[in-house]
Design an enzyme around this catalytic site. Structure first.
Site, PDB file in Angstrom:
ATOM      1  N   ASP A   1       0.829  -1.209   0.000  1.00  0.00           N
ATOM      2  CA  ASP A   1       0.000   0.000   0.000  1.00  0.00           C
ATOM      3  C   ASP A   1       0.864   1.260   0.000  1.00  0.00           C
ATOM      4  O   ASP A   1       2.068   1.212   0.284  1.00  0.00           O
ATOM      5  CB  ASP A   1      -0.934  -0.013   1.216  1.00  0.00           C
ATOM      6  CG  ASP A   1      -2.279   0.631   0.928  1.00  0.00           C
ATOM      7  OD1 ASP A   1      -2.370   1.415  -0.035  1.00  0.00           O
ATOM      8  OD2 ASP A   1      -3.240   0.352   1.668  1.00  0.00           O
TER       9      ASP A   1
ATOM     10  N   ASP B   1     -10.293   1.984  -3.181  1.00  0.00           N
ATOM     11  CA  ASP B   1     -10.695   1.661  -1.810  1.00  0.00           C
ATOM     12  C   ASP B   1     -12.211   1.745  -1.640  1.00  0.00           C
ATOM     13  O   ASP B   1     -12.720   1.439  -0.564  1.00  0.00           O
ATOM     14  CB  ASP B   1     -10.013   2.613  -0.825  1.00  0.00           C
ATOM     15  CG  ASP B   1      -8.577   2.212  -0.534  1.00  0.00           C
ATOM     16  OD1 ASP B   1      -8.212   1.046  -0.801  1.00  0.00           O
ATOM     17  OD2 ASP B   1      -7.812   3.060  -0.033  1.00  0.00           O
TER      18      ASP B   1
END
Length: 461
Positions: A260, A335
């Site tokens: 990430d 997301d």
């Protein structure tokens, strides 16, 4: 100019004949295969004619002084990918997808159905709860269990621990072996979340010495999600991160690493000479060196651990391009798991990438980001047209939902040979509130389509 492509990256900059669409028109496109700052160019030249009347292109966006060449040195810019189609956007996708699938490093095995723990448990890494979640995941047909943020030392929220990549001894006194053994005993492989380029000030790494952060002299400035950017162009910082991740991958049978990157790089500057043996006293723009350092880090870890698949996640889809995909096995498109939003997100991400490279998970009935409630069937149909997975607390599901998920995972296994090898097609003919898309086999004898209504039909208003 965000230090990463950003959510507003074009992905594919296209220009075409008047009225071009998904199925019709002549289209030209360019893509900058670079994970740092980018620029695109579309220009009509008044002095030109014919082939010289217009320009479409791209490049790395460099700040003044970012590249300084000594006599005899050279600079090589990133790869720029150009594509042309006489059959609209779908023709572009067909060429780009075929090129990506022909790469030696393209995933060759069926893409495993994923369960990611984030929207199921967030930071609540209770071993009993996670074992129960794994039991439910295996029962419905999940093939890969990914332990997301919260597993490492001091990580009870997003304000601390980032940068200290050691297993939390309070939550996991025996290390990750118990949960990994449980997951593998259920027939699933195991994945883990990391964010190696970032750090919390409340971490042992940040406290270990000055100069760790990528920022100007003085105050480090604004944080995002309580985190700052590590200066991984510094050889000692890059080696530290490399050694911690290498140790994890050697210690545990991890088959998937979700990598990430949750913030833009504001005021990204290195000390003059960072990343080299040459010392310096000034400050220079740092995105180029930071990006090259990221590539070196990923290249080394992949060489040492060829059995591990890597995912590029960057606040979702803020770093999706072919430079990072040369070093990873899929991207996380967003997301936001709201299927209404995801239909559009996946439609445009799919211009560049084939479905098997785009992570797409079905979330809970109420979306974490938009708070919209949607039907289970809609969420599952949306996830089907990608590298499919689940991001949902299955321990709270009804028996009906679990039966639906079990039938859906069987559907994924049935159709993924088609979905992950066929031609992506999209229609221009639906009304503005609906999308029609699908995948057709290369031979044309099989196809699977999705019709998704995103707004109320005009006839029902």
């Amino acid at each position: 100019l965000r230090g990463r492509p950003g959510h507003d990256s074009p992905l594919l900059m296209a220009a075409g004949t008047r009225g071009f669409g998904f199925r019709t028109g002549e289209v030209w496109a360019a893509h900058v295969a670079w994970s740092g700052d980018q620029e695109y160019l579309v220009e009509r030249l008044p002095e030109g004619a014919g082939a010289h009347s217009a320009v479409l292109g791209g490049a790395e966006a460099l700040r003044p002084g970012e590249i300084r060449l000594e006599p005899g040195q050279s600079y090589a810019g990133p790869e720029i990918v150009f594509a042309h189609s006489t059959t609209g956007f779908d023709g572009l996708s067909e060429r780009l997808h075929a090129s990506l699938r022909a790469r030696p490093e393209h995933p060759a095995q069926p893409r495993p159905i994923v369960l990611n723990t984030w929207e199921a448990v967030y930071f609540d890494h209770d071993p009993d709860r996670l074992r129960a979640l794994a039991d439910r995941a295996a029962a419905v047909g999940v093939e890969r269990f990914v332990l997301d943020d919260g597993w490492f030392r001091g990580r009870r929220s997003d304000s601390s621990g980032l940068g200290d990549w050691t297993v939390d001894p309070d939550t996991w006194p025996q290390g990750l072996d118990p949960i990994i053994d449980h997951v593998r005993g259920l027939g699933m492989d195991f994945g883990l979340w990391v964010e190696p380029e970032m750090v919390n000030l409340d971490s042992d790494l940040a406290r270990s010495g000055p100069g760790r952060l990528l920022h100007p002299e003085g105050d480090p400035g604004r944080s995002w999600r309580h985190q700052y950017v590590l200066d991984i162009a510094r050889p000692d910082i890059r080696q530290h991160i490399h050694d911690r991740l290498d140790a994890l991958l050697r210690r545990y049978p991890i088959r998937f690493l979700k990598w990430d990157h949750n913030r833009d790089l504001y005021e990204a500057v290195h000390p003059d000479g960072a990343g080299s043996a040459k010392a310096g006293t000034g400050r220079v723009p740092g995105v180029h060196r930071q990006t090259r350092a990221l590539y070196a880090l990923l290249d080394s870890l992949r060489e040492r651990h060829p059995q591990v698949e890597f995912e590029s996640c960057s606040s979702g889809g803020a770093r999706i391009e072919l430079g990072i995909l040369a070093r990873t096995d899929r991207v996380w498109a967003s997301d936001c798991n709201d299927p209404v939003e995801r239909q559009t997100i996946q439609r445009w991400t799919g211009l560049l990438l084939p479905p098997e490279l785009v992570g797409s998970h079905a979330g809970p009935p109420v979306a974490h980001t938009t708070h919209r409630r949607t039907e289970t069937a809609f969420r599952l149909a949306t996830s089907l047209f990608g590298h499919a997975g689940i991001e949902w607390d299955l321990t709270a599901c009804s028996e009906r939902d679990l039966a639906t998920l079990t039938a859906w995972t069987a559907l994924v296994r049935e159709f993924r040979p088609l979905l992950h090898s066929g031609r992506t097609v999209r229609s221009d003919d639906t009304d503005p509130g609906a999308l029609l898309h699908g995948v057709v086999s290369q031979s044309g004898d099989r196809a699977l389509y999705c019709f998704a209504r995103l707004e109320t039909a005009p006839a029902e208003q």
